[in-house]
Design an enzyme around this catalytic site. Structure first.
Site, PDB file in Angstrom:
ATOM      1  N   CYS A   1       0.899  -1.248   0.335  1.00  0.00           N
ATOM      2  CA  CYS A   1       0.111  -0.217  -0.520  1.00  0.00           C
ATOM      3  C   CYS A   1       0.503   1.061  -0.100  1.00  0.00           C
ATOM      4  O   CYS A   1       0.765   2.266  -0.371  1.00  0.00           O
ATOM      5  CB  CYS A   1      -1.086  -0.130   1.338  1.00  0.00           C
TER       6      CYS A   1
ATOM      7  N   ARG B   1      -8.158  -4.118  -2.649  1.00  0.00           N
ATOM      8  CA  ARG B   1      -7.470  -2.401  -4.197  1.00  0.00           C
ATOM      9  C   ARG B   1      -8.557  -2.808  -5.217  1.00  0.00           C
ATOM     10  O   ARG B   1      -8.324  -2.706  -5.605  1.00  0.00           O
ATOM     11  CB  ARG B   1      -5.898  -3.108  -4.686  1.00  0.00           C
TER      12      ARG B   1
HETATM   13  C1  BEZ Z   1       0.427  -4.647   1.802  1.00  0.00           C
HETATM   14  O1  BEZ Z   1       1.745  -4.656   1.973  1.00  0.00           O
HETATM   15  O2  BEZ Z   1       0.312  -3.661   1.623  1.00  0.00           O
HETATM   16  C2  BEZ Z   1      -0.012  -5.573   2.051  1.00  0.00           C
HETATM   17  C3  BEZ Z   1      -0.071  -7.309   1.371  1.00  0.00           C
HETATM   18  C4  BEZ Z   1      -0.966  -8.204   1.415  1.00  0.00           C
HETATM   19  C5  BEZ Z   1      -2.345  -7.901   2.696  1.00  0.00           C
HETATM   20  C6  BEZ Z   1      -2.515  -6.173   3.170  1.00  0.00           C
HETATM   21  C7  BEZ Z   1      -1.685  -6.033   2.350  1.00  0.00           C
END
Ligand code: BEZ
Length: 223
Positions: free
Chosen positions: A60, A137
């Site tokens: 993110c 997302r």
């Molecule tokens: C992230 O790094 O943004 C992420 C990775 C896996 C699940 C949720 C967020």
């Protein structure tokens, strides 16, 4: 009657009409890092409303940095960005400050603190099979008349191609302005597609029209 029966159902259990392409975007009012904002506040311009799973997560963070980098180009196209996750405004504020400190990138757009999942539920951003507590997302492109023009969903583990949203905006605005479609992997400046005829007469007429034509259904032109 037990209190469990009398309690209001959780937000995600309410029946809602999810957004559909070509239909008005569901209205909302939400707490954001830039104060209270309503969908109507963006009317007259385009909006990219997007969700991310959670603050202070690495994928993110890369997406926020990438969105911040295209924000000036989006502004030139009359497009604003609005983020969302099921986190508090305090968490959002701490995270955007951290991104500025650690990555040297200022986040210029507001982020909805959707702690009660109201907007996430309205827009179908939660995919319970992946996570009941995080938004996927999701991206909604909403035009200057408040109509949903594109919807994109990516899984938790895959960062989005943020540049693609700039290309998507260019394609949609080009289609609106010129009444054309755009081919696979189209970039601004490249040839566009003349919408195919929908009648036999139209197909006959197309064969006499002055386009770069492969056949009656496939014509291109330069703008
Ligand atoms: C992230 O790094 O943004 C992420 C990775 C896996 C699940 C949720 C967020």
């Amino acid at each position: 009657m037990s209190t469990a029966v009398m309690d209001a159902p959780p937000a995600e259990a309410k029946a809602t009409a999810l957004p559909r392409l070509g239909s008005p975007a569901p209205p909302f009012e939400a707490d954001t890092t830039h104060g209270t904002l309503r969908l109507d506040d963006f009317k007259g311009g385009w909006l990219i409303l997007f969700s991310h799973p959670a603050d202070f997560t690495p994928v993110c963070t890369t997406e926020f940095v990438a969105f911040a980098k295209i924000a000036p180009e989006l502004k030139k196209r009359n497009v604003e960005l609005l983020g969302l996750s099921i986190d508090s405004t305090f968490s959002h504020i701490a995270w955007v400050r951290n991104i500025e400190e650690k990555f040297g990138v200022k986040i210029p757009f507001p982020v909805i603190a959707d702690l009660n999942k109201e907007v996430a539920t309205l827009y179908g951003m939660i995919m319970p099979g992946e996570s009941k507590t995080e938004t996927s997302r999701a991206v909604f492109v909403i035009d200057d008349k408040g109509i949903v023009r594109a919807m994109v969903y990516y899984p938790l583990t895959t960062g989005r191609n943020i540049e693609e949203f700039l290309r998507l905006i260019d394609a949609l605005q080009t289609s609106d302005t010129h009444g054309v479609a755009t081919p696979a992997n189209w970039r601004p400046g490249e040839k566009v597609i003349v919408p195919p005829p929908r009648t036999v007469e139209g197909a006959d007429a197309r064969m006499k029209e002055n386009y770069e034509r492969k056949d009656w259904y496939f014509s291109q032109k330069s703008l």
